[in-house]
Write a protein that holds these residues in place. Structure first.
Motif, short mmCIF file in Angstrom:
data_model
loop_
_atom_site.label_atom_id
_atom_site.label_comp_id
_atom_site.label_asym_id
_atom_site.label_seq_id
_atom_site.Cartn_x
_atom_site.Cartn_y
_atom_site.Cartn_z
N ILE A 27 48.53 53.09 -54.09
CA ILE A 27 48.97 52.16 -53.05
C ILE A 27 50.48 51.97 -53.09
O ILE A 27 51.17 52.05 -52.07
CB ILE A 27 48.24 50.81 -53.20
N ALA A 28 51.01 51.77 -54.30
CA ALA A 28 52.46 51.57 -54.46
C ALA A 28 53.23 52.81 -54.04
O ALA A 28 54.32 52.71 -53.44
CB ALA A 28 52.77 51.21 -55.91
N ALA A 29 52.69 53.99 -54.33
CA ALA A 29 53.37 55.23 -53.96
C ALA A 29 53.48 55.37 -52.44
O ALA A 29 54.53 55.76 -51.92
CB ALA A 29 52.63 56.43 -54.55
N ILE A 30 52.42 55.05 -51.73
CA ILE A 30 52.45 55.13 -50.27
C ILE A 30 53.47 54.15 -49.71
O ILE A 30 54.28 54.50 -48.84
CB ILE A 30 51.05 54.85 -49.68
N GLU A 31 53.44 52.93 -50.21
CA GLU A 31 54.36 51.91 -49.69
C GLU A 31 55.81 52.23 -50.01
O GLU A 31 56.72 51.93 -49.23
CB GLU A 31 53.97 50.54 -50.23
N SER A 32 56.06 52.86 -51.15
CA SER A 32 57.43 53.16 -51.56
C SER A 32 58.10 54.19 -50.67
O SER A 32 59.33 54.23 -50.56
CB SER A 32 57.45 53.64 -53.01
N LYS A 33 57.31 55.04 -50.03
CA LYS A 33 57.85 56.10 -49.17
C LYS A 33 57.89 55.71 -47.70
O LYS A 33 58.37 56.47 -46.86
CB LYS A 33 57.00 57.37 -49.33
N MET A 34 57.39 54.54 -47.38
CA MET A 34 57.28 54.12 -45.99
C MET A 34 58.64 53.73 -45.44
O MET A 34 59.36 52.91 -46.02
CB MET A 34 56.32 52.93 -45.91
N ALA A 35 59.02 54.31 -44.31
CA ALA A 35 60.32 54.02 -43.70
C ALA A 35 60.31 52.63 -43.06
O ALA A 35 59.26 52.11 -42.67
CB ALA A 35 60.64 55.07 -42.64
N ASN A 36 61.50 52.05 -42.96
CA ASN A 36 61.63 50.78 -42.24
C ASN A 36 61.18 50.96 -40.80
O ASN A 36 61.51 51.96 -40.16
CB ASN A 36 63.08 50.29 -42.28
N GLY A 37 60.46 49.99 -40.30
CA GLY A 37 60.00 50.06 -38.93
C GLY A 37 58.71 50.81 -38.72
O GLY A 37 58.26 50.98 -37.57
N THR A 38 58.09 51.26 -39.78
CA THR A 38 56.82 51.99 -39.64
C THR A 38 55.80 51.13 -38.89
O THR A 38 55.58 49.97 -39.24
CB THR A 38 56.26 52.37 -41.02
N ASP A 39 55.20 51.71 -37.85
CA ASP A 39 54.21 50.95 -37.08
C ASP A 39 52.83 51.61 -37.05
O ASP A 39 51.91 51.09 -36.43
CB ASP A 39 54.71 50.71 -35.65
N LEU A 40 52.69 52.75 -37.74
CA LEU A 40 51.39 53.40 -37.80
C LEU A 40 51.31 54.28 -39.05
O LEU A 40 52.27 54.99 -39.36
CB LEU A 40 51.15 54.28 -36.57
N ALA B 212 47.31 45.65 -45.30
CA ALA B 212 48.21 44.79 -46.07
C ALA B 212 49.58 44.67 -45.43
O ALA B 212 50.28 43.67 -45.62
CB ALA B 212 48.35 45.33 -47.49
N ASN B 213 49.97 45.69 -44.64
CA ASN B 213 51.29 45.68 -44.02
C ASN B 213 51.25 45.39 -42.52
O ASN B 213 52.25 45.56 -41.83
CB ASN B 213 51.98 47.03 -44.27
N GLY B 214 50.08 44.96 -42.04
CA GLY B 214 49.99 44.48 -40.67
C GLY B 214 50.17 45.54 -39.61
O GLY B 214 50.82 45.28 -38.58
N MET B 215 49.60 46.73 -39.82
CA MET B 215 49.72 47.79 -38.83
C MET B 215 48.40 48.52 -38.69
O MET B 215 47.45 48.27 -39.43
CB MET B 215 50.83 48.77 -39.23
N ARG B 216 48.31 49.42 -37.73
CA ARG B 216 47.11 50.22 -37.52
C ARG B 216 47.23 51.55 -38.27
O ARG B 216 48.31 51.93 -38.72
CB ARG B 216 46.86 50.48 -36.03
N TYR B 217 46.09 52.25 -38.35
CA TYR B 217 46.13 53.60 -38.93
C TYR B 217 45.19 54.53 -38.18
O TYR B 217 44.21 54.09 -37.54
CB TYR B 217 45.81 53.57 -40.42
N VAL B 218 45.53 55.79 -38.22
CA VAL B 218 44.72 56.87 -37.66
C VAL B 218 44.32 57.78 -38.81
O VAL B 218 45.13 58.07 -39.68
CB VAL B 218 45.52 57.68 -36.61
N ILE B 219 43.06 58.21 -38.82
CA ILE B 219 42.63 59.14 -39.84
C ILE B 219 42.24 60.46 -39.18
O ILE B 219 41.44 60.48 -38.24
CB ILE B 219 41.47 58.58 -40.69
N VAL B 220 42.84 61.54 -39.65
CA VAL B 220 42.44 62.89 -39.26
C VAL B 220 41.53 63.40 -40.37
O VAL B 220 41.98 63.67 -41.48
CB VAL B 220 43.66 63.81 -39.07
N ALA B 221 40.26 63.48 -40.07
CA ALA B 221 39.27 63.83 -41.09
C ALA B 221 39.36 65.32 -41.46
O ALA B 221 39.53 66.17 -40.58
CB ALA B 221 37.87 63.52 -40.59
N THR B 222 39.23 65.59 -42.74
CA THR B 222 39.24 66.98 -43.20
C THR B 222 37.89 67.42 -43.72
O THR B 222 37.72 68.59 -44.05
CB THR B 222 40.30 67.17 -44.30
#
Length: 423
Positions: free
Chosen positions: A88-101, A120-130
């Motif tokens: 979780i911390a690794a994903i958040e650490s790479k997230m650019a300012n202003g990320t909205d998805l 946790a960061n108040g945004m939506r997500y899309v999943i591309v299933a593999t």
């Protein structure tokens, strides 16, 4: 029922509960990756999440489709990613300012991580299933391992689920088996749901139950076609997994899709991580475990009341939990102290309702029927017993129940003295 017809939720259910579903898009089929441009049009700063296995499958194509909208990424270098605090911390650490998805490429772990981080960061997500490997794509719950405990946190459903046949049909065969196993395991959890409704007055929705059961029935005979990588069968499997996830979102938790078979699977995963021992993919464990719970039901059906009174020895129980769960034991003991399921064991209640209990238990497929599903997808129950061994399986039968706050056949079999899978 067409999967898109349930996306808007259901507001007129006979159970009296509103069933919301906030998923905007489900696209399963040929060429659906191209729809990402339209689907992601409302967003301008997308954070891409994938791992060493999933990015090569379609990562470059997605970047070409979305272009400059992708402003940051977290591509895990390891082929095995644990959905824990570090990830979780690794994903958040790479997230650019202003990320909205967040846009995840993957299946179980990537989906759960994106679900939790986006929530946790108040945004939506899309999943591309593999891979059509598990039923959590459309659920509200994020299955994580936090403080060495398997937990499911309520988060939010994805904005969109994209599953292109060209991608998911190339999934490793064990991931195909896993998805099939996750669906067939619903025979066990649906039975547990009825049992908990009878014995503990737990909320029950007949509509959701029927929808999940319909999905199981549509899937059970497709094993050979799934193994042959027939695109129609794999698309049907993926739709079934998403449908089950939507039904979880309808009730707000995983009860329609997770019971004793999942608790056994979680046991093998948690103790495997604690002891650095191997365990199967989630859905494969679920299928094997569903066969195991069928054995428990048959053992219960052979019993006759009256039953000896149960007396809880907390000191002995805590000692066993500490032996089995080692460094994770404190959290598990605290959970059961909070829930109070041990204090509520009442064998006189079982005797009073024994006919109704047995009627429910008989509704689930018997052990031999479950073995036909295990065999059909190319698995061997004997290998399951060899892989884990009698000691681990015995511990699982007794102590997997403690991982969750949910009543299942594991609690009933424990209270009535069943200690192994022996018939």
């Amino acid at each position: 029922m067409n999967i898109k017809s349930v996306l808007g939720g259901k507001n007129d259910c006979s159970c009296g509960k509103l069933h919301p579903c906030d998923i905007q898009y489900v696209e399963i089929g040929d060429g659906v990756l191209e729809r990402l441009s339209e689907i992601c049009a409302p967003f301008s700063h997308i954070h891409l999440v994938a791992d060493a296995n999933t990015y090569p499958l379609c990562g470059d194509r997605i970047k070409a489709i979305l272009g400059e909208k992708i402003t940051s990424e977290m591509i895990f270098g390891s082929e095995i990613v644990v959905p824990n605090e570090d990830a979780i911390a690794a994903i958040e650490s790479k997230m650019a300012n202003g990320t909205d998805l967040l846009l995840g490429i993957g299946s179980g772990v990537i989906n759960d991580l994106c679900k939790q981080v986006s929530f946790a960061n108040g945004m939506r997500y899309v999943i591309v299933a593999t891979a059509p490997s598990m039923d959590g794509y459309a659920s509200v719950g994020a299955a994580l391992i936090l403080e060495e405990m398997k937990v499911t946190l309520n988060a939010r459903v994805p904005y969109a689920i994209i599953a292109e046949n060209e991608v998911i049909s190339t999934a490793p065969v064990d991931m195909l088996r896993s998805g099939y196993g996750d669906i067939i395991g619903k025979y066990s959890c649906l039975n547990d749901w009825k049992l908990a409704h009878l014995l503990r007055g737990e909320y029950f929705c007949q509509y959701v139950y029927d929808m999940v059961m319909e999905t199981v029935k549509k899937t059970e005979g497709t094993a050979a076609a799934v193994l042959a990588r027939d695109k129609a069968a794999i698309g049907n499997l993926m739709e079934g997994l998403v449908m089950v996830g939507i039904m979880m979102s309808y009730v707000g938790n995983s009860r329609p899709a997770s019971g004793s078979e999942h608790h056994l699977s979680h046991f093998f995963e948690i103790t495997g991580l604690l002891n650095n021992t191997p365990y199967y993919l989630h859905g494969i464990d679920v299928l094997y475990a569903a066969a195991a719970t069928a054995q428990l039901r048959e053992q219960l059906l052979a019993l006759k009341p009256p039953f000896a009174a149960y007396r809880h020895d907390k000191t002995a129980t805590d000692a066993e939990i500490r032996r089995v769960y080692t460094s994770a034991a404190d959290g598990i003991i605290a959970l059961q102290e909070k829930v109070g399921l041990y204090a509520d064991i009442n064998t006189a209640q079982f005797a009073e309702h024994w006919d109704a209990i047995c009627e429910i238990l008989r509704e689930a497929p018997d052990y031999q029927t479950m073995l036909t599903y295990v065999n059909a997808i190319g698995l061997d129950i004997n290998e399951f017993h060899r892989f884990y061994g009698d000691k681990t399986l015995g511990d699982a039968v007794l102590w997997a129940k403690d991982l969750k706050d949910r009543y299942t056949v594991l609690w009933l079999s424990y209270a009535l003295g069943i200690q192994s899978l022996s018939l």
